[in-house]
Design a protein around this motif. Sequence first.
Motif, PDB file in Angstrom:
ATOM      1  N   LEU A 181     -19.192  25.790   4.168  1.00 60.52           N
ATOM      2  CA  LEU A 181     -20.385  26.302   4.835  1.00 60.52           C
ATOM      3  C   LEU A 181     -21.596  26.219   3.914  1.00 60.52           C
ATOM      4  CD1 LEU A 181     -18.905  29.469   6.652  1.00 60.52           C
ATOM      5  CD2 LEU A 181     -19.307  27.174   7.589  1.00 60.52           C
ATOM      6  N   LEU A 182     -21.715  25.078   3.243  1.00 59.68           N
ATOM      7  CA  LEU A 182     -22.835  24.844   2.330  1.00 59.68           C
ATOM      8  C   LEU A 182     -23.576  23.594   2.781  1.00 59.68           C
ATOM      9  CD1 LEU A 182     -24.307  25.705  -0.280  1.00 59.68           C
ATOM     10  CD2 LEU A 182     -22.760  24.190  -1.535  1.00 59.68           C
ATOM     11  N   PRO A 183     -24.595  23.754   3.623  1.00 59.23           N
ATOM     12  CA  PRO A 183     -25.356  22.582   4.076  1.00 59.23           C
ATOM     13  C   PRO A 183     -26.023  21.877   2.904  1.00 59.23           C
ATOM     14  CG  PRO A 183     -25.898  24.542   5.375  1.00 59.23           C
ATOM     15  CD  PRO A 183     -25.107  25.002   4.195  1.00 59.23           C
ATOM     16  N   VAL A 184     -26.282  20.597   3.098  1.00 61.32           N
ATOM     17  CA  VAL A 184     -26.847  19.801   2.013  1.00 61.32           C
ATOM     18  C   VAL A 184     -28.190  20.349   1.556  1.00 61.32           C
ATOM     19  CG1 VAL A 184     -27.960  18.161   3.600  1.00 61.32           C
ATOM     20  CG2 VAL A 184     -27.366  17.437   1.275  1.00 61.32           C
ATOM     21  N   GLN A 185     -28.954  20.953   2.464  1.00 61.41           N
ATOM     22  CA  GLN A 185     -30.264  21.483   2.082  1.00 61.41           C
ATOM     23  C   GLN A 185     -30.166  22.737   1.211  1.00 61.41           C
ATOM     24  OE1 GLN A 185     -29.067  21.074   5.169  1.00 61.41           O
ATOM     25  NE2 GLN A 185     -29.969  22.506   6.651  1.00 61.41           N
ATOM     26  N   HIS A 186     -28.974  23.331   1.129  1.00 61.78           N
ATOM     27  CA  HIS A 186     -28.772  24.493   0.267  1.00 61.78           C
ATOM     28  C   HIS A 186     -28.151  24.115  -1.074  1.00 61.78           C
ATOM     29  CE1 HIS A 186     -28.624  27.365   4.008  1.00 61.78           C
ATOM     30  NE2 HIS A 186     -29.836  26.882   3.746  1.00 61.78           N
ATOM     31  N   LYS A 187     -27.905  22.841  -1.294  1.00 62.58           N
ATOM     32  CA  LYS A 187     -27.327  22.387  -2.553  1.00 62.58           C
ATOM     33  C   LYS A 187     -28.426  22.059  -3.555  1.00 62.58           C
ATOM     34  CE  LYS A 187     -23.062  20.160  -0.913  1.00 62.58           C
ATOM     35  NZ  LYS A 187     -22.286  18.895  -0.955  1.00 62.58           N
ATOM     36  N   ARG A 188     -28.149  22.303  -4.822  1.00 57.36           N
ATOM     37  CA  ARG A 188     -29.078  21.916  -5.875  1.00 57.36           C
ATOM     38  C   ARG A 188     -28.629  20.648  -6.590  1.00 57.36           C
ATOM     39  NH1 ARG A 188     -30.974  27.534  -8.882  1.00 57.36           N
ATOM     40  NH2 ARG A 188     -31.919  28.510  -7.044  1.00 57.36           N
ATOM     41  N   SER A 189     -27.400  20.217  -6.294  1.00 57.40           N
ATOM     42  CA  SER A 189     -26.880  18.973  -6.858  1.00 57.40           C
ATOM     43  C   SER A 189     -25.809  18.450  -5.918  1.00 57.40           C
ATOM     44  CB  SER A 189     -26.300  19.198  -8.264  1.00 57.40           C
ATOM     45  OG  SER A 189     -25.170  20.048  -8.206  1.00 57.40           O
ATOM     46  N   ARG A 190     -25.331  17.258  -6.189  1.00 52.52           N
ATOM     47  CA  ARG A 190     -24.324  16.667  -5.310  1.00 52.52           C
ATOM     48  C   ARG A 190     -23.011  17.430  -5.371  1.00 52.52           C
ATOM     49  NH1 ARG A 190     -23.452  10.259  -5.412  1.00 52.52           N
ATOM     50  NH2 ARG A 190     -25.542  10.482  -4.490  1.00 52.52           N
ATOM     51  N   ASP A 191     -22.634  17.906  -6.548  1.00 50.61           N
ATOM     52  CA  ASP A 191     -21.367  18.622  -6.728  1.00 50.61           C
ATOM     53  C   ASP A 191     -21.648  19.908  -7.504  1.00 50.61           C
ATOM     54  OD1 ASP A 191     -18.690  19.218  -6.668  1.00 50.61           O
ATOM     55  OD2 ASP A 191     -18.119  17.797  -8.248  1.00 50.61           O
ATOM     56  N   PRO A 192     -22.230  20.931  -6.846  1.00 46.81           N
ATOM     57  CA  PRO A 192     -22.693  22.121  -7.570  1.00 46.81           C
ATOM     58  C   PRO A 192     -21.539  23.013  -8.046  1.00 46.81           C
ATOM     59  CG  PRO A 192     -22.950  22.428  -5.203  1.00 46.81           C
ATOM     60  CD  PRO A 192     -22.507  21.012  -5.403  1.00 46.81           C
ATOM     61  N   GLY A 193     -21.879  23.876  -8.994  1.00 43.74           N
ATOM     62  CA  GLY A 193     -20.909  24.852  -9.467  1.00 43.74           C
ATOM     63  C   GLY A 193     -19.972  24.300 -10.522  1.00 43.74           C
ATOM     64  N   ASP A 194     -18.925  25.059 -10.799  1.00 43.93           N
ATOM     65  CA  ASP A 194     -17.974  24.686 -11.840  1.00 43.93           C
ATOM     66  C   ASP A 194     -17.235  23.396 -11.482  1.00 43.93           C
ATOM     67  OD1 ASP A 194     -18.682  26.933 -13.203  1.00 43.93           O
ATOM     68  OD2 ASP A 194     -16.900  28.095 -12.688  1.00 43.93           O
ATOM     69  N   SER A 195     -16.964  22.605 -12.499  1.00 39.94           N
ATOM     70  CA  SER A 195     -16.226  21.355 -12.319  1.00 39.94           C
ATOM     71  C   SER A 195     -14.738  21.651 -12.108  1.00 39.94           C
ATOM     72  CB  SER A 195     -16.398  20.468 -13.540  1.00 39.94           C
ATOM     73  OG  SER A 195     -15.759  21.062 -14.674  1.00 39.94           O
ATOM     74  N   LYS A 196     -14.015  20.627 -11.711  1.00 41.35           N
ATOM     75  CA  LYS A 196     -12.570  20.760 -11.525  1.00 41.35           C
ATOM     76  C   LYS A 196     -11.887  21.189 -12.823  1.00 41.35           C
ATOM     77  CE  LYS A 196      -8.584  18.230  -9.678  1.00 41.35           C
ATOM     78  NZ  LYS A 196      -8.136  16.928  -9.089  1.00 41.35           N
ATOM     79  N   ALA A 197     -12.326  20.620 -13.943  1.00 42.31           N
ATOM     80  CA  ALA A 197     -11.727  20.964 -15.235  1.00 42.31           C
ATOM     81  C   ALA A 197     -11.996  22.420 -15.606  1.00 42.31           C
ATOM     82  CB  ALA A 197     -12.258  20.037 -16.321  1.00 42.31           C
TER      83      ALA A 197
END
Length: 280
Positions: free
Chosen positions: A43-59
């Motif tokens: 439930l995170l529309p693209v217009q609410h993102k600050r980057s392509r893959d926001p937040g903590d990485s998989k690692a």
Amino acid sequence: MPHTPFDRLACPLDSQPLTRDDNRWTCSHGHSYDIARQGYTHLLPVQHKRSRDPGDSKAMVQARKRFLNGGYYQAIATAVTQTTLKDHPSEQPLACLDAGCGEGYYLRQLAEQSPTDQPLELMGLDVSKWAVLAAAKQDSNTTWVVGTNAHLPVQSDSLDRVLCMFGFPVYSEFSRVLKPGGRLIQVDPGADHLRELRAVLYSEVRDSRSLEQSVPEGFEAVSEERIREVVSIEGQDNIQDVLSMTPHGYRAPKEGLERVAMLEEINVAVDVVIRVMEFR
């Protein structure tokens, strides 16, 4: 124990209530959101993102999962559970959102430690899809959502508790989704949190966030508790996990990272402040 998913979601595009229909959520305006086979909803529309893959990485998520499941922060989890349940009638369902849930450790601890007669309606939200995926794989009884604290996909006046664990509080949104009398439980690092590790990483050790914080508008301070203990982290793998799950893993200078890589054991302070604020 009666542990069920939270169902009062709202459309992230128009704030209309969402209704579950088999494996998707829909609103009255026709917006539809599939529930992934792993059990979470995006439930995170693209217009609410600050980057392509926001937040903590998989690692980072996997490092945090290993570290937390190792029990190093058990004292924090136990204190948060007790604080969350305090003053709530045990016969009434407790609707709780972990806003910035990571891989879901604190909600799982809440479910495991709660009395068997306490109904729980739990939701975890994080901007990292990797975190929410890891959470959903470990717990199918909670509503897991990829979303942002800045635009919570939650109906207004629907929560008894909001947890903000080492996260990014958005008080206007927290006050919107809390019921009158609902409580925000905010956990922040104390001045000594991981100080010994930081002393190896940096030439100068600065205190963590200030312990003196004002009460946000619309809230009333209820209590403040400091949890402090020293834990021993043994093995380079575990030391690297605690480093990788924090910003120090990419902020620290190369020389500091090299010094940490030579450690096989380190005793560190776990130091946090738990603040409880009631929405009026």
